[in-house]
Motif scaffolding. Structure first.
Motif, PDB file in Angstrom:
ATOM      1  N   MET A 183      51.274  73.171  -9.274  1.00  0.00           N
ATOM      2  CA  MET A 183      49.935  73.707  -9.476  1.00  0.00           C
ATOM      3  C   MET A 183      49.247  73.002 -10.645  1.00  0.00           C
ATOM      4  SD  MET A 183      48.938  77.696 -10.129  1.00  0.00           S
ATOM      5  CE  MET A 183      49.841  77.745 -11.659  1.00  0.00           C
ATOM      6  N   GLY A 184      47.983  72.665 -10.432  1.00  0.00           N
ATOM      7  CA  GLY A 184      47.228  71.998 -11.471  1.00  0.00           C
ATOM      8  C   GLY A 184      47.224  70.484 -11.375  1.00  0.00           C
ATOM      9  N   GLN A 185      48.170  69.947 -10.614  1.00  0.00           N
ATOM     10  CA  GLN A 185      48.209  68.499 -10.431  1.00  0.00           C
ATOM     11  C   GLN A 185      47.232  68.076  -9.348  1.00  0.00           C
ATOM     12  OE1 GLN A 185      50.192  66.418 -12.458  1.00  0.00           O
ATOM     13  NE2 GLN A 185      50.225  68.405 -13.505  1.00  0.00           N
ATOM     14  N   GLN A 244      41.806  68.258  -6.814  1.00  0.00           N
ATOM     15  CA  GLN A 244      42.079  68.118  -8.237  1.00  0.00           C
ATOM     16  C   GLN A 244      41.275  69.127  -9.029  1.00  0.00           C
ATOM     17  OE1 GLN A 244      40.908  64.318  -9.959  1.00  0.00           O
ATOM     18  NE2 GLN A 244      42.339  64.567 -11.650  1.00  0.00           N
ATOM     19  N   PRO A 245      41.932  70.094  -9.680  1.00  0.00           N
ATOM     20  CA  PRO A 245      43.362  70.379  -9.651  1.00  0.00           C
ATOM     21  C   PRO A 245      43.731  71.266  -8.468  1.00  0.00           C
ATOM     22  CG  PRO A 245      42.279  71.894 -11.139  1.00  0.00           C
ATOM     23  CD  PRO A 245      41.208  70.998 -10.573  1.00  0.00           C
ATOM     24  N   THR A 246      44.994  71.248  -8.104  1.00  0.00           N
ATOM     25  CA  THR A 246      45.458  72.112  -7.021  1.00  0.00           C
ATOM     26  C   THR A 246      45.703  73.531  -7.524  1.00  0.00           C
ATOM     27  OG1 THR A 246      47.684  71.304  -7.493  1.00  0.00           O
ATOM     28  CG2 THR A 246      46.515  70.289  -5.640  1.00  0.00           C
ATOM     29  N   ALA A 247      45.590  74.476  -6.593  1.00  0.00           N
ATOM     30  CA  ALA A 247      45.861  75.886  -6.856  1.00  0.00           C
ATOM     31  C   ALA A 247      46.844  76.393  -5.808  1.00  0.00           C
ATOM     32  CB  ALA A 247      44.567  76.695  -6.814  1.00  0.00           C
ATOM     33  N   GLN A 272      36.770  71.440  -6.277  1.00  0.00           N
ATOM     34  CA  GLN A 272      37.959  70.649  -6.589  1.00  0.00           C
ATOM     35  C   GLN A 272      38.321  69.674  -5.463  1.00  0.00           C
ATOM     36  OE1 GLN A 272      37.488  73.904  -6.730  1.00  0.00           O
ATOM     37  NE2 GLN A 272      38.836  74.937  -8.190  1.00  0.00           N
TER      38      GLN A 272
END
Lengths: 112, 114
Positions: free
Chosen positions: B15-17, B80-83, B64
């Motif tokens: 997550m977040g990448q 970007q970013p992933t959730a 995103q």
């Protein structure tokens, strides 16, 4: 905006029986209508499509669908199902300007 | 028949990448699409892309998300970013003359955000 309703999430039929999968669409103009099939871990494959003309359209593997404008429906039919027809079936609607929108899908299980 | 290829078939990401999903559409097709499917259920439209531009997008196509097809190479979906809620199977599709013609689908990329 266009939308599609497939009221039956799951349908189970016996092999050799006839089949109808229901689809109703909402769109104010002239729609383009499609039925797709999805096998496990696969993308969608086109079964048939309707743009205009004869409201009964024939597709692959013995499938057909009938466009009934007065009912806003495009039900899929097959006279005699085979076990290999077990899959998820999606109805979709589009027009010249918008990408296809899909219904929720109907999972068909064919009992031997 | 014509094939849409999606690479990779499965991706796991923190997550977040950032993640980029790649699609090789049918060679002479001009219209490209991304759809999202959760748990084998409804195929949800995300975006369609033509002539280097986003033609249409849905509410699911969050800020995103971005798409591009640089120099006729892969058609990509970048998140970007992933959730966590981005976990799904993403299907790429293409068509030759817009959405009133047959749309061909890839086999999907299963994205798992952990």
């Amino acid at each position: 905006a266009q939308s599609v309703t497939q009221p039956d999430a799951r349908v189970t039929v016996s092999e050799g029986a006839s089949l109808q999968l229901r689809c109703k669409y909402s769109y104010s103009g002239t729609p383009y209508l499609f039925w797709y099939v999805q096998y496990p871990r696969q993308g969608l494959q086109l079964l048939l499509k309707y743009y205009s003309g004869d409201p009964v359209v024939q597709g692959v593997n013995g499938f057909e669908a009938e466009f009934i404008k007065s009912n806003s429906s495009f039900h899929l039919r097959k006279a005699s199902v085979h076990w290999s027809d077990s899959a998820v079936y999606f109805c979709a609607v589009s027009n010249n300007n918008n990408a296809p929108r899909f219904g929720a899908g109907t999972k068909l299980s064919v009992k031997p | 028949g014509p094939k849409v290829l999606q690479i990779p078939s499965h991706q796991i990401i923190d997550m977040g990448q950032m993640v980029t999903l790649n699609c090789d559409p049918v060679s002479n097709h001009l219209y490209f699409y991304w759809y999202k499917q959760i748990l084998g259920q409804q195929m949800e439209f995300l975006v369609n892309f033509y002539n280097g531009k986003v033609m249409e997008k849905s509410k699911l196509f969050k800020d995103q998300f971005s798409v591009e097809r640089p120099d006729g190479s892969y058609f990509t979906l970048k998140i970007q970013p992933t959730a966590l809620e981005d976990s799904a199977v993403y299907f790429c599709a293409s068509s030759s003359q817009g959405s009133n013609t047959e749309v061909f689908f890839g086999k999907g990329t299963r994205l798992t955000v952990v």
